[in-house]
Enzyme design. Sequence first.
Site, PDB file in Angstrom:
ATOM      1  N   ASN A 262      68.877 -49.523  98.101  1.00 60.56           N
ATOM      2  CA  ASN A 262      69.188 -48.217  98.713  1.00 60.56           C
ATOM      3  C   ASN A 262      68.824 -47.950 100.120  1.00 60.56           C
ATOM      4  O   ASN A 262      67.327 -47.682 100.187  1.00 60.56           O
ATOM      5  CB  ASN A 262      69.015 -46.950  97.871  1.00 60.56           C
ATOM      6  CG  ASN A 262      69.169 -45.774  98.291  1.00 60.56           C
ATOM      7  OD1 ASN A 262      69.919 -45.532  99.067  1.00 60.56           O
ATOM      8  ND2 ASN A 262      68.567 -44.676  97.423  1.00 60.56           N
TER       9      ASN A 262
ATOM     10  N   LYS B 180      69.457 -45.665 102.336  1.00 60.40           N
ATOM     11  CA  LYS B 180      69.439 -44.331 102.380  1.00 60.40           C
ATOM     12  C   LYS B 180      69.998 -44.157 103.937  1.00 60.40           C
ATOM     13  O   LYS B 180      70.945 -44.911 104.283  1.00 60.40           O
ATOM     14  CB  LYS B 180      68.019 -43.835 102.471  1.00 60.40           C
ATOM     15  CG  LYS B 180      67.545 -44.324 101.006  1.00 60.40           C
ATOM     16  CD  LYS B 180      66.030 -43.492 100.796  1.00 60.40           C
ATOM     17  CE  LYS B 180      65.576 -44.020  99.283  1.00 60.40           C
ATOM     18  NZ  LYS B 180      64.529 -43.256  98.922  1.00 60.40           N
TER      19      LYS B 180
ATOM     20  N   HIS C 242      70.858 -39.213  92.930  1.00 60.92           N
ATOM     21  CA  HIS C 242      69.484 -39.544  93.518  1.00 60.92           C
ATOM     22  C   HIS C 242      68.622 -38.377  93.587  1.00 60.92           C
ATOM     23  O   HIS C 242      69.231 -37.165  93.841  1.00 60.92           O
ATOM     24  CB  HIS C 242      69.673 -40.468  94.589  1.00 60.92           C
ATOM     25  CG  HIS C 242      68.494 -41.150  95.385  1.00 60.92           C
ATOM     26  ND1 HIS C 242      67.556 -40.380  95.818  1.00 60.92           N
ATOM     27  CD2 HIS C 242      68.013 -42.188  95.139  1.00 60.92           C
ATOM     28  CE1 HIS C 242      66.529 -41.085  96.237  1.00 60.92           C
ATOM     29  NE2 HIS C 242      66.770 -42.241  95.666  1.00 60.92           N
TER      30      HIS C 242
ATOM     31  N   GLU D 279      66.979 -37.571  95.915  1.00 56.62           N
ATOM     32  CA  GLU D 279      67.086 -36.773  97.358  1.00 56.62           C
ATOM     33  C   GLU D 279      68.385 -36.030  97.332  1.00 56.62           C
ATOM     34  O   GLU D 279      68.358 -34.981  98.181  1.00 56.62           O
ATOM     35  CB  GLU D 279      66.833 -37.953  98.414  1.00 56.62           C
ATOM     36  CG  GLU D 279      65.488 -38.479  98.536  1.00 56.62           C
ATOM     37  CD  GLU D 279      65.610 -39.834  98.993  1.00 56.62           C
ATOM     38  OE1 GLU D 279      66.589 -40.479  99.602  1.00 56.62           O
ATOM     39  OE2 GLU D 279      64.462 -40.482  98.889  1.00 56.62           O
TER      40      GLU D 279
ATOM     41  N   GLU E 206      63.811 -43.101  88.554  1.00 60.56           N
ATOM     42  CA  GLU E 206      63.038 -43.021  89.444  1.00 60.56           C
ATOM     43  C   GLU E 206      62.154 -42.044  89.427  1.00 60.56           C
ATOM     44  O   GLU E 206      62.864 -40.715  89.902  1.00 60.56           O
ATOM     45  CB  GLU E 206      63.891 -42.829  90.761  1.00 60.56           C
ATOM     46  CG  GLU E 206      65.051 -44.041  90.721  1.00 60.56           C
ATOM     47  CD  GLU E 206      65.418 -44.313  92.264  1.00 60.56           C
ATOM     48  OE1 GLU E 206      65.010 -45.234  92.949  1.00 60.56           O
ATOM     49  OE2 GLU E 206      66.128 -43.383  92.804  1.00 60.56           O
TER      50      GLU E 206
ATOM     51  N   GLY F 129      59.191 -43.656  97.848  1.00 56.38           N
ATOM     52  CA  GLY F 129      58.617 -43.576  99.240  1.00 56.38           C
ATOM     53  C   GLY F 129      57.412 -43.209  99.405  1.00 56.38           C
ATOM     54  O   GLY F 129      56.786 -42.834 100.493  1.00 56.38           O
TER      55      GLY F 129
ATOM     56  N   SER G 205      59.007 -47.128  94.903  1.00 51.36           N
ATOM     57  CA  SER G 205      58.099 -47.964  95.528  1.00 51.36           C
ATOM     58  C   SER G 205      57.750 -49.529  94.869  1.00 51.36           C
ATOM     59  O   SER G 205      56.972 -49.912  94.699  1.00 51.36           O
ATOM     60  CB  SER G 205      56.628 -47.465  95.563  1.00 51.36           C
ATOM     61  OG  SER G 205      56.784 -46.227  96.217  1.00 51.36           O
TER      62      SER G 205
HETATM   63  P1  PGA Z   1      61.382 -46.611  97.573  1.00 49.01           P
HETATM   64  O1  PGA Z   1      62.758 -45.524  97.081  1.00 49.01           O
HETATM   65  O2  PGA Z   1      61.744 -47.987  96.991  1.00 49.01           O
HETATM   66  O3  PGA Z   1      61.433 -46.396  98.783  1.00 49.01           O
HETATM   67  O4  PGA Z   1      60.163 -45.638  96.853  1.00 49.01           O
HETATM   68  C1  PGA Z   1      63.504 -45.847  95.937  1.00 49.01           C
HETATM   69  C2  PGA Z   1      64.695 -45.082  95.873  1.00 49.01           C
HETATM   70  O5  PGA Z   1      64.905 -43.943  96.417  1.00 49.01           O
HETATM   71  O6  PGA Z   1      65.569 -45.448  95.104  1.00 49.01           O
END
Ligand code: PGA
Length: 253
Positions: free
Chosen positions: A10, A12, A97, A99, A169, A175, A215
Amino acid sequence: MTRRPFIAGNWKMNKTVAEALALAREVRNAVSQVRERVEVAIAPPFTALHPVAKVLEDSNVALAAQNCHASESGAFTGEVSAPMLKELGVTWVILGHSERRQFFGETDAGVNRKVAAVLKAGLKPIVCVGETLEEREAGKTLTVVETQLKGALQGFSAAEGAGFVVAYEPVWAIGTGKTATSRQAQEVHAHLRALLAGVWNQETAAQVRIQYGGSVKADNAAELLGQADIDGALVGGASLKANDFAAIVKAAP
Ligand code: PGA
């Protein structure tokens, strides 16, 4: 039932078209060896989907989008529909997601409508669920993911559901560099699979792949992907470097 591991990147809101083309080429070349064993997808921003689709032609890397609108067309300024994504060669759409939920007000009912739009367009959903730190600390993790999962999947048949991918997640792990331990993740994955059996049936639940996200890095991927109910990863930060992403793909059992 053996489920084929599925690793998705992803990206983003990162990468210009030129940068996306370069990264997509590197990823395509770096993962070309795993053709049969692992399914791989990358989700560039909307602006790069069309050019990246050409780079991925005849490769074993599928194209994914990070979101879509629930309607096919209409007066929804700034939105992109599922048929538009299909036309570009997209296969998967990430929906719900955290976010999107956190910054754009997405709800379980909204995710449910988007899943329907994705199926209608002939695409496949990756449905994301996950608890916040506050919810985990309050002991609510399993009830939160249950509400999200059932809300998103309501109204679909077992035959449709078998092709869905679910991504667990934990919001506190996205992140942040803080990964759920493999035990914490496996506990939630097993719970999600039991819920899927309730929504549909055991056989369908055994087919649905459940990715872990938050992560995921080259050095923790093997441990996470080695768990019984962890069938892949949704990778954010580490998917922006081809070598790191390829190392995660190669860590899949
Ligand atoms: P990350 O994000 O690997 O940077 O923690 C995962 C995601 O949001 O899909």
